[in-house]
Design a protein around this motif. Structure first.
Motif, PDB file in Angstrom:
ATOM      1  N   ARG A   1      41.377  48.038 -17.872  1.00  0.00           N
ATOM      2  CA  ARG A   1      40.039  47.680 -17.397  1.00  0.00           C
ATOM      3  C   ARG A   1      39.037  48.764 -17.770  1.00  0.00           C
ATOM      4  O   ARG A   1      39.350  49.955 -17.751  1.00  0.00           O
ATOM      5  CB  ARG A   1      40.041  47.457 -15.887  1.00  0.00           C
ATOM      6  CG  ARG A   1      40.856  46.237 -15.486  1.00  0.00           C
ATOM      7  CD  ARG A   1      40.696  45.843 -14.042  1.00  0.00           C
ATOM      8  NE  ARG A   1      41.436  44.612 -13.785  1.00  0.00           N
ATOM      9  CZ  ARG A   1      42.407  44.480 -12.888  1.00  0.00           C
ATOM     10  NH1 ARG A   1      42.729  45.494 -12.111  1.00  0.00           N
ATOM     11  NH2 ARG A   1      43.030  43.330 -12.743  1.00  0.00           N
TER      12      ARG A   1
ATOM     13  N   THR B   1      42.237  40.160  -9.154  1.00  0.00           N
ATOM     14  CA  THR B   1      42.836  41.085  -8.191  1.00  0.00           C
ATOM     15  C   THR B   1      42.819  40.457  -6.805  1.00  0.00           C
ATOM     16  O   THR B   1      42.002  39.577  -6.517  1.00  0.00           O
ATOM     17  CB  THR B   1      42.082  42.427  -8.135  1.00  0.00           C
ATOM     18  OG1 THR B   1      40.791  42.218  -7.565  1.00  0.00           O
ATOM     19  CG2 THR B   1      41.934  43.045  -9.516  1.00  0.00           C
TER      20      THR B   1
ATOM     21  N   SER C   1      35.773  51.341 -10.638  1.00  0.00           N
ATOM     22  CA  SER C   1      36.476  50.360 -11.450  1.00  0.00           C
ATOM     23  C   SER C   1      37.794  49.965 -10.814  1.00  0.00           C
ATOM     24  O   SER C   1      38.253  48.830 -10.961  1.00  0.00           O
ATOM     25  CB  SER C   1      36.737  50.932 -12.852  1.00  0.00           C
ATOM     26  OG  SER C   1      37.514  50.051 -13.628  1.00  0.00           O
ATOM     27  N   GLN C   2      38.400  50.906 -10.042  1.00  0.00           N
ATOM     28  CA  GLN C   2      39.727  50.652  -9.504  1.00  0.00           C
ATOM     29  C   GLN C   2      39.732  50.182  -8.055  1.00  0.00           C
ATOM     30  O   GLN C   2      40.672  49.502  -7.633  1.00  0.00           O
ATOM     31  CB  GLN C   2      40.586  51.938  -9.581  1.00  0.00           C
ATOM     32  CG  GLN C   2      40.576  52.627 -10.916  1.00  0.00           C
ATOM     33  CD  GLN C   2      39.655  53.840 -10.940  1.00  0.00           C
ATOM     34  OE1 GLN C   2      38.918  54.084  -9.990  1.00  0.00           O
ATOM     35  NE2 GLN C   2      39.682  54.595 -12.023  1.00  0.00           N
ATOM     36  N   ASN C   3      38.739  50.528  -7.266  1.00  0.00           N
ATOM     37  CA  ASN C   3      38.855  50.342  -5.830  1.00  0.00           C
ATOM     38  C   ASN C   3      37.701  49.552  -5.230  1.00  0.00           C
ATOM     39  O   ASN C   3      36.634  49.406  -5.831  1.00  0.00           O
ATOM     40  CB  ASN C   3      38.978  51.694  -5.119  1.00  0.00           C
ATOM     41  CG  ASN C   3      40.348  51.852  -4.479  1.00  0.00           C
ATOM     42  OD1 ASN C   3      40.843  50.934  -3.819  1.00  0.00           O
ATOM     43  ND2 ASN C   3      40.967  53.007  -4.667  1.00  0.00           N
TER      44      ASN C   3
ATOM     45  N   PHE D   1      44.482  56.775 -15.180  1.00  0.00           N
ATOM     46  CA  PHE D   1      43.628  56.395 -14.056  1.00  0.00           C
ATOM     47  C   PHE D   1      42.409  57.309 -14.085  1.00  0.00           C
ATOM     48  O   PHE D   1      42.427  58.427 -13.576  1.00  0.00           O
ATOM     49  CB  PHE D   1      44.415  56.567 -12.747  1.00  0.00           C
ATOM     50  CG  PHE D   1      43.767  55.937 -11.546  1.00  0.00           C
ATOM     51  CD1 PHE D   1      44.136  54.669 -11.139  1.00  0.00           C
ATOM     52  CD2 PHE D   1      42.797  56.606 -10.815  1.00  0.00           C
ATOM     53  CE1 PHE D   1      43.558  54.080 -10.021  1.00  0.00           C
ATOM     54  CE2 PHE D   1      42.212  56.036  -9.702  1.00  0.00           C
ATOM     55  CZ  PHE D   1      42.598  54.767  -9.304  1.00  0.00           C
TER      56      PHE D   1
ATOM     57  N   ASP E   1      35.716  55.850 -15.218  1.00  0.00           N
ATOM     58  CA  ASP E   1      36.802  55.429 -14.326  1.00  0.00           C
ATOM     59  C   ASP E   1      37.559  54.224 -14.900  1.00  0.00           C
ATOM     60  O   ASP E   1      38.094  53.406 -14.166  1.00  0.00           O
ATOM     61  CB  ASP E   1      36.273  55.113 -12.919  1.00  0.00           C
ATOM     62  CG  ASP E   1      35.132  54.101 -12.915  1.00  0.00           C
ATOM     63  OD1 ASP E   1      34.675  53.707 -14.005  1.00  0.00           O
ATOM     64  OD2 ASP E   1      34.700  53.710 -11.817  1.00  0.00           O
TER      65      ASP E   1
ATOM     66  N   ASP F   1      43.639  49.778  -5.348  1.00  0.00           N
ATOM     67  CA  ASP F   1      43.988  49.920  -6.758  1.00  0.00           C
ATOM     68  C   ASP F   1      45.457  49.600  -7.039  1.00  0.00           C
ATOM     69  O   ASP F   1      45.798  49.164  -8.144  1.00  0.00           O
ATOM     70  CB  ASP F   1      43.636  51.323  -7.273  1.00  0.00           C
ATOM     71  CG  ASP F   1      44.160  52.437  -6.367  1.00  0.00           C
ATOM     72  OD1 ASP F   1      44.994  52.167  -5.498  1.00  0.00           O
ATOM     73  OD2 ASP F   1      43.711  53.584  -6.541  1.00  0.00           O
TER      74      ASP F   1
ATOM     75  N   TRP G   1      40.774  52.412 -16.654  1.00  0.00           N
ATOM     76  CA  TRP G   1      42.165  52.639 -16.261  1.00  0.00           C
ATOM     77  C   TRP G   1      43.052  51.512 -16.770  1.00  0.00           C
ATOM     78  O   TRP G   1      42.577  50.464 -17.216  1.00  0.00           O
ATOM     79  CB  TRP G   1      42.291  52.760 -14.738  1.00  0.00           C
ATOM     80  CG  TRP G   1      41.900  51.524 -13.958  1.00  0.00           C
ATOM     81  CD1 TRP G   1      40.754  50.790 -14.084  1.00  0.00           C
ATOM     82  CD2 TRP G   1      42.662  50.896 -12.925  1.00  0.00           C
ATOM     83  NE1 TRP G   1      40.745  49.762 -13.176  1.00  0.00           N
ATOM     84  CE2 TRP G   1      41.897  49.795 -12.454  1.00  0.00           C
ATOM     85  CE3 TRP G   1      43.890  51.149 -12.320  1.00  0.00           C
ATOM     86  CZ2 TRP G   1      42.345  48.957 -11.429  1.00  0.00           C
ATOM     87  CZ3 TRP G   1      44.326  50.327 -11.297  1.00  0.00           C
ATOM     88  CH2 TRP G   1      43.560  49.248 -10.861  1.00  0.00           C
TER      89      TRP G   1
END
Length: 666
Positions: A229, A91, A109-111, A275, A242, A147, A244
């Motif tokens: 993920r 990322t 997990s996303q941010n 999400f 979390d 994200d 997504w």
């Protein structure tokens, strides 16, 4: 490295003089190099450059025109797509670990929380992020949602990370730093690329791109990518729900006209309805002091379309860029926001006499949103719009040819919330020879209040006033939380910086920067149930030191250390004072064991974050890449190898992980 590549590098950046631009800052460095010859520069050619040659590769985020990194008068790091590949990152946000002095903490997990020189919040609202000239700073909450900020990393040219204000060129919210993500042109990304893999946290991913030539002056690429993920875990190892997945695709078209007219049209779109989020202790609307834990999948969707045209004529040139951006987010149990943004930016540069390089520009941005209330957050009004009009003038002055330079300029802007803002800056730098650069700067920058602070209410609970005092129900349910303040001023920074770059020997480069930041009108609350106010003030100070060393042609090492001190004053709750690690350090090693086998490794140290009750930790990543054939690679990466799990910037914890990846290029 071929003689042709060496010649192009010398042409592009060997001079310390800013001079006329090869491009206007919107075009990538490798693209600028490629336009000097019939063929674009390849990744293999860039990775084979010496440290001396790499220092001359251009950057654009400070001057607005291209100049060599070594002679740039700012604390600036340049992360290439090849750096990201050899760092094993999947990322943009995670790859910012490679930049000295940048804090990167995973919040879910996303941010991520990504910030520099203090004020690391969940959105880090004093850092401006651009992707190919498109600002992705969110005006509703203030900050960046990482994200949905993504590109095909194979096609990334570089990330320029400015530590310190960049408001003269980029405007409001470029307070503590600017992150400028630049992708390669379609001309540089011809042919097919296919990659895929999976593992523990990176459960599965796949991506593909195909680039082709339309005619002798036009090129096009199209791409698509998808990933799934895993979630993070809590202190017991249980899932935080979390996990997504997200799919994304897009295209880029580039045209080079006979009259040096350069045209780019590009678009991206993304979507997911998987999400995962867990909201603990969500207040229940209409119920007296009742809470629940909500676990569900939310939706993220968005698209953008950007067009850019520019032309160069010797010492002068111009560019015009416009884009449209659509974002849709659902979160916080029931809160939803849909946003439309339109942006137009014009820039021109020219020489005035023998000593002045002038750059000027005008810009306009309009952003509107439509929201649905959540149990934890409501806006009044539910729908609103935000406009900004701006102009800037900047003069780069040659005081002593090839030795001493100055830069002065200012950004003037008018926005819907706070009215007129003036953000001037001045820089001075001295290059006595090609091995030394000394620079200093002073600048003013502002952060405009977010719509959340001006018009939003963060709700902690709902209550019945009668029941609260032990009596009968009053029949009316009220909310308690942080209230908005429609009369806020912009946060104000006056920043002082200085730096020194030196190449004591051919294989070693050192880069030192120090700073003192003076903040006024900081936006905080005085207690948990009071409105936002401008009663905060404070200062940050510290420095960053980095080194790049090549012991041999096959081995390159990079090391960095940063120190940050944050002090917040006033009748406010100074959460940001303890939200930043004082000390950070890193060491990266890129080693070619053989012509077909790479061993890459990095170790990162992050000091404690007291406000989040996070202990210091050390992260170790190790990867092995086998170039099986010229067109096929196999890679295995182990990440966070030193401990089973650790916290970074939330109660969630990041686990040890591994993934494998195969790549085909033809």
């Amino acid at each position: 490295m071929t003689p042709d590549v060496k010649r192009r590098v010398r042409r592009c950046g060997a001079s310390h003089r800013v001079g006329p631009a090869l491009a206007l800052g919107w075009f990538g460095a490798a693209d600028a190099l490629a336009r000097q010859s019939d063929e674009p520069i390849s990744t293999d050619q860039i990775t084979s450059m010496s440290i001396e040659q790499l220092m001359t590769l251009p950057v654009t985020s400070v001057a607005g025109v291209e100049q060599s990194w070594f002679a740039t008068p700012a604390a600036l790091a340049r992360i290439t797509g090849e750096d990201i590949r050899r760092g094993g990152f999947r990322t943009i946000a995670d790859s910012l670990h490679l930049a000295p002095g940048v804090f990167v903490g995973r919040t879910s997990s996303q941010n991520f929380s990504v910030g520099m020189r203090g004020f690391n919040g969940s959105l880090a609202n004093k850092t401006l992020v651009l992707i190919d000239g498109r600002a992705v700073y969110d005006p509703l909450f203030g900050g960046v949602f990482w994200d949905v900020q993504d590109v095909l990393l194979e096609d990334l040219d570089r990330i320029e990370v400015i530590r310190g204000p960049g408001a003269t060129l980029w405007g409001a919210n470029a307070v503590n730093g600017v992150i400028n993500v630049v992708t390669k042109s379609a001309k540089e990304t011809q042919g097919a690329y296919i990659a895929g893999g999976g593992g523990t946290f990176e459960r599965a991913f796949g991506e593909a791109r195909y680039g082709f030539q339309i005619d002798k002056d036009s090129w096009l690429r199209v791409y698509g990518k998808w990933f799934s993920r895993d979630s993070l875990v809590d202190s017991t190892g249980a899932t935080t729900h979390d996990d997504w997945s997200l799919g994304r695709g897009g295209f880029r078209y580039d045209h080079e006209g006979d009259d040096d007219l350069l045209l780019t049209v590009q678009a991206d779109a993304y979507y997911t309805d998987q999400f995962g989020e867990r909201f603990v202790n969500a207040p229940v609307p209409g119920q007296h002091v009742q809470f629940r834990t909500d676990i569900r999948d939310y939706r993220r969707a968005g698209a953008n379309l950007l067009a850019r045209v520019g032309q160069e004529h010797g010492d002068s040139g111009w560019s015009l860029q416009g884009y449209y951006d659509r974002t849709e987010r659902a979160t916080d149990v029931t809160f939803e926001v849909n946003r439309d943004t339109f942006d137009l930016d014009w820039r021109q540069h020219f020489k005035l006499g023998a000593s002045h390089d002038l750059m000027m520009g005008l810009g306009a941005r309009y952003s509107s949103d439509d929201t649905e209330d959540g149990s934890h957050f409501v806006l009044n009004p539910k729908s609103d719009s935000f406009s900004t009009f701006s102009g800037f003038l900047q003069d780069t002055i040659t005081l002593v040819p090839d030795r001493l330079f100055g830069m002065i300029g200012s950004k003037l802007s008018y926005n819907t919330f706070t009215g007129l803002e003036i953000q001037p800056g001045a820089r001075l730098w001295w290059t006595p020879d090609d091995r030394n650069t000394v620079w200093a700067s002073v600048a003013r920058a502002v952060r405009v209040p977010s719509r959340q602070e001006e018009q939003g209410t963060l709700i902690f609970a709902y209550y019945d006033p009668g029941l609260l005092v032990g009596g009968p129900p009053a029949g009316q349910i009220l909310s308690v939380g942080i209230q908005p303040n429609g009369g806020l001023n912009s946060e104000d920074l006056l920043a002082y910086e200085a730096g020194y770059r030196v190449r004591p020997i051919e294989s070693l480069t050192l880069d030192l920067s120090v700073y003192y930041n003076d903040y006024e009108d900081l936006i905080y609350i005085s207690s948990a149930f009071q409105p936002w106010n401008n009663n905060g003030f404070g200062e940050t100070y510290g420095g960053e030191l980095s080194a790049t060393w090549s012991p041999s042609e096959r081995w390159r090492l990079r090391a960095a250390y940063s120190y940050t001190e944050v002090q917040i004053h006033g009748p406010v709750l100074p959460a940001d004072e303890r939200n930043t690690p004082r000390n950070q350090a890193q060491l990266e090693s890129y080693l070619d064991l053989t012509k077909s086998l790479e061993l890459n490794a990095a170790i990162y140290y992050v000091d404690e974050v007291p406000e989040q009750r996070i202990d210091s930790y050390v992260r170790l990543d190790v990867g092995l890449t086998w170039h099986v054939t010229p067109n096929f690679d196999l890679t295995i990466w182990g990440q966070n190898l030193l401990e089973p799990q650790h916290r970074e910037f939330s109660t969630s914890e990041v686990e040890r992980g591994v993934y494998v990846m195969g790549t085909i290029r033809f």
